[in-house]
Design a protein around this motif. Structure first.
Motif, short mmCIF file in Angstrom:
data_model
loop_
_atom_site.label_atom_id
_atom_site.label_comp_id
_atom_site.label_asym_id
_atom_site.label_seq_id
_atom_site.Cartn_x
_atom_site.Cartn_y
_atom_site.Cartn_z
N PRO A 262 0.81 -1.22 0.00
CA PRO A 262 0.00 0.00 0.00
C PRO A 262 0.84 1.27 0.00
O PRO A 262 0.45 2.28 -0.58
N GLU A 263 2.04 1.22 0.62
CA GLU A 263 2.89 2.42 0.66
C GLU A 263 3.33 2.84 -0.73
O GLU A 263 3.28 4.02 -1.08
N SER A 264 3.79 1.86 -1.55
CA SER A 264 4.25 2.21 -2.90
C SER A 264 3.09 2.64 -3.78
O SER A 264 3.22 3.57 -4.59
N TRP A 265 1.93 1.97 -3.65
CA TRP A 265 0.77 2.37 -4.45
C TRP A 265 0.33 3.79 -4.09
O TRP A 265 0.06 4.60 -4.97
N LEU A 266 0.32 4.07 -2.80
CA LEU A 266 -0.11 5.40 -2.36
C LEU A 266 0.88 6.47 -2.83
O LEU A 266 0.48 7.55 -3.27
N GLU A 267 2.18 6.17 -2.78
CA GLU A 267 3.17 7.15 -3.22
C GLU A 267 3.02 7.47 -4.70
O GLU A 267 3.17 8.61 -5.12
N GLU A 268 2.73 6.46 -5.51
CA GLU A 268 2.50 6.70 -6.94
C GLU A 268 1.28 7.60 -7.15
O GLU A 268 1.27 8.47 -8.02
N ARG A 269 0.24 7.39 -6.35
CA ARG A 269 -0.97 8.23 -6.48
C ARG A 269 -0.67 9.66 -6.05
O ARG A 269 -1.20 10.62 -6.63
N VAL A 270 0.18 9.82 -5.05
CA VAL A 270 0.56 11.17 -4.62
C VAL A 270 1.30 11.89 -5.74
O VAL A 270 1.09 13.08 -5.99
N GLU A 271 2.18 11.15 -6.45
CA GLU A 271 2.88 11.75 -7.59
C GLU A 271 1.89 12.14 -8.68
O GLU A 271 2.03 13.20 -9.31
N GLN A 272 0.90 11.30 -8.93
CA GLN A 272 -0.13 11.64 -9.92
C GLN A 272 -0.90 12.89 -9.49
O GLN A 272 -1.20 13.76 -10.31
N MET A 273 -1.24 12.97 -8.21
CA MET A 273 -1.95 14.14 -7.71
C MET A 273 -1.10 15.39 -7.85
O MET A 273 -1.59 16.46 -8.22
N SER A 274 0.20 15.24 -7.60
CA SER A 274 1.10 16.38 -7.74
C SER A 274 1.12 16.88 -9.17
O SER A 274 1.07 18.09 -9.42
N ALA A 275 1.19 15.95 -10.14
CA ALA A 275 1.19 16.35 -11.55
C ALA A 275 -0.14 17.00 -11.94
O ALA A 275 -0.18 17.99 -12.67
N ARG A 276 -1.25 16.43 -11.45
CA ARG A 276 -2.57 17.01 -11.76
C ARG A 276 -2.72 18.38 -11.12
O ARG A 276 -3.29 19.30 -11.72
N PHE A 277 -2.22 18.53 -9.92
CA PHE A 277 -2.27 19.81 -9.22
C PHE A 277 -1.49 20.87 -9.99
O PHE A 277 -1.95 22.00 -10.19
N ALA A 278 -0.28 20.50 -10.47
CA ALA A 278 0.54 21.43 -11.25
C ALA A 278 -0.18 21.84 -12.54
O ALA A 278 -0.17 23.03 -12.92
N GLN A 279 -0.79 20.88 -13.22
CA GLN A 279 -1.51 21.19 -14.46
C GLN A 279 -2.69 22.11 -14.18
O GLN A 279 -2.97 23.06 -14.93
N THR A 280 -3.40 21.83 -13.08
CA THR A 280 -4.55 22.67 -12.72
C THR A 280 -4.11 24.10 -12.41
O THR A 280 -4.78 25.07 -12.81
N LEU A 281 -2.99 24.25 -11.72
CA LEU A 281 -2.48 25.59 -11.41
C LEU A 281 -2.14 26.35 -12.69
O LEU A 281 -2.44 27.55 -12.81
#
Length: 475
Positions: free
Chosen positions: A401-420
């Motif tokens: 779960p730790e590695s899966w969650l970290e990958e999702r955090v990276e995806q959220m970071s990329a989506r957040f940057a695009q949204t900004l």
């Protein structure tokens, strides 16, 4: 069981493999594919470094490959297709360096001619725009040509091109610093970034009112412990600091909220599994057979002796006939069977919902970035072994779960940057720019400029205006 091949058989196998590779290489050479053929001979020589014939063939193919590449470059150059000529020149120089090959007089002469052709072309595509003040345009071509110019043969051309581009950038910097810029913080920051790009100085203005410092975070994501929350906030803060909204000199910290939930569900249940297999079952069958039987019998026959008298004697003859009979035989047939056994069915499901929102432009509603994802995995676990049904012990191996969650955090970071970035563009690029400051503010998005902003900036920067957004992209 693994067994070593006998030495003689091993030599035969290796020799056969080499013969196959060599045949393929020779076929490529016959088709004029000398680079590919030489690569195969490289492999053959690696396996047989002391076989002089292979080394000689390889060196000959290398020479033909270099001649072919340089010949292609010369042909394209004569046809006026400079880019393709330089592509083949790059391949030539790469191979020459890789093979450490010495050139004969003919190739040396052709190389010098091709270098001169490249020099003329780069003066046209790099030096000419640079001398017109289009330093960013010239630099873009220079960067694209760096793999070619990095070869030692091209060092003089490389230094000339780099010098003319840098000099152009410095001169444009001086010109931009002289452009009146009262009450134009975005334009002044553009000039500062432009000059800094060429290692020149231009004063950096105070941050524009639209810019902010790093955000402060409120809210909580259910199911995340303090370490994971800190990871999420850190990654999103890093994305924000690479966005158009951020300035390290700004004093205002926007308040952004985090919300969502992370859940992990696990399940274990006993199940009965079935493994099909085939069993050979004996059965009795009857088979018709035939045999030849020889039965002896006696008969009397007449003969004439040496005196001419007729006499009789008994002789044995054989009567042959065929008889049929039935015998019982054992045969085997394949019968489908099933092997039933018990196992544990384990399953795990991760589900994550993340959202970040906040007001960055007071004239508009809040910016919001959302990510939803889930992962479902299942596996059987047991200690059963049954060879005929290819059944062996199994253990469940799930994604941590730790590695899966970290990958999702990276995806959220990329989506957040695009949204900004999109939020900035929607705020400051949708209204036609009328001033240098408004056009420079739009360029902060780091994306392709809309036509009105490009037109305003091109009045000062020419075609380099299209490349100005790259100055705001954080790498």
């Amino acid at each position: 069981m693994f067994r070593l091949l006998p030495p003689l058989l091993l030599l035969v196998v290796l020799g056969s493999a080499c013969a196959t590779l060599r045949g393929r290489a020779d076929e490529l050479a016959r088709n004029g594919q000398f680079v590919e053929a030489a690569a195969i001979y490289d492999e053959l020589v690696t396996k047989n470094p002391f076989e002089k014939e292979l080394v000689s063939e390889r060196d000959g193919l290398r020479g033909k490959a270099l001649g072919q590449l340089l010949g292609n470059a010369r042909r394209y150059r004569l046809e006026g297709i400079d880019e393709k000529a330089e592509d083949d020149l790059l391949r030539f120089l790469d191979r020459r360096a890789q093979w450490n090959s010495k050139l004969n007089g003919g190739l040396e002469s052709s190389l010098l001619e091709e270098m001169e052709g490249t020099h003329k072309h780069l003066r046209l595509t790099i030096s000419s725009p640079a001398k017109l003040g289009l330093a960013l345009t010239a630099e873009e071509t220079l960067v694209r040509k760096r793999p070619l110019l990095s070869h030692k043969e091209m060092v003089v051309i490389q230094r000339e091109m780099e010098s003319v581009v840098v000099q152009s950038g410095k001169e444009v910097c001086q010109r931009l610093r002289d452009v009146p810029s009262d009450d134009a913080p975005h334009w002044r920051e553009l000039v500062s970034r432009y000059c800094r790009h060429w290692r020149e100085f231009a004063p950096e203005p105070p941050p524009a009112p639209e810019l902010t410092a790093a955000p402060s975070w409120t809210g909580q994501v259910g199911g995340l412990d303090s370490a994971r929350m800190e990871l999420l906030r850190t990654r999103l803060t890093r994305a924000f600091e690479s966005s158009p909204w951020f300035s390290p000199a700004a004093s205002h910290h926007p308040e952004l909220s985090l919300a969502g939930r992370f859940t992990t569900l696990r399940d274990s249940r006993s199940v009965e599994l079935t493994a099909p297999y085939t069993e050979k079952v004996p059965y009795t069958d009857h088979e018709e057979r035939t045999e030849t039987v020889e039965v002896p019998y006696d008969v009397e026959e007449e003969y004439t002796d040496k005196n001419g008298e007729k006499k009789t004697r008994k002789v044995t003859k054989v009567h042959t006939y065929t008889r049929s009979f039935t015998v019982a035989v054992t045969r085997y047939r394949d019968v489908a069977r099933t092997f039933e056994f018990h196992a544990l069915r384990l399953s795990v499901e991760h589900e994550l919902t993340l959202s970040s929102s906040g007001v960055l432009d007071a004239r508009r509603g809040p910016m919001s970035a959302v990510l939803q994802d889930h992962l479902s995995e299942s596996a059987y676990e047991h200690d059963v072994t049954f060879g005929p049904g290819d059944v062996s012990p199994r253990r469940a191996n799930f994604t941590p779960p730790e590695s899966w969650l970290e990958e999702r955090v990276e995806q959220m970071s990329a989506r957040f940057a695009q949204t900004l970035q999109e939020h900035w563009r929607e705020s400051y690029c949708t209204t036609p720019a009328r001033t240098l400051d408004e056009a420079a503010r739009c360029a902060r998005a780091g994306a392709t400029l809309p036509t009105p902003a490009y037109q305003v900036l091109s009045e000062v920067l020419g075609d380099d205006a299209a490349r100005v957004p790259s100055l705001f992209v954080t790498r």
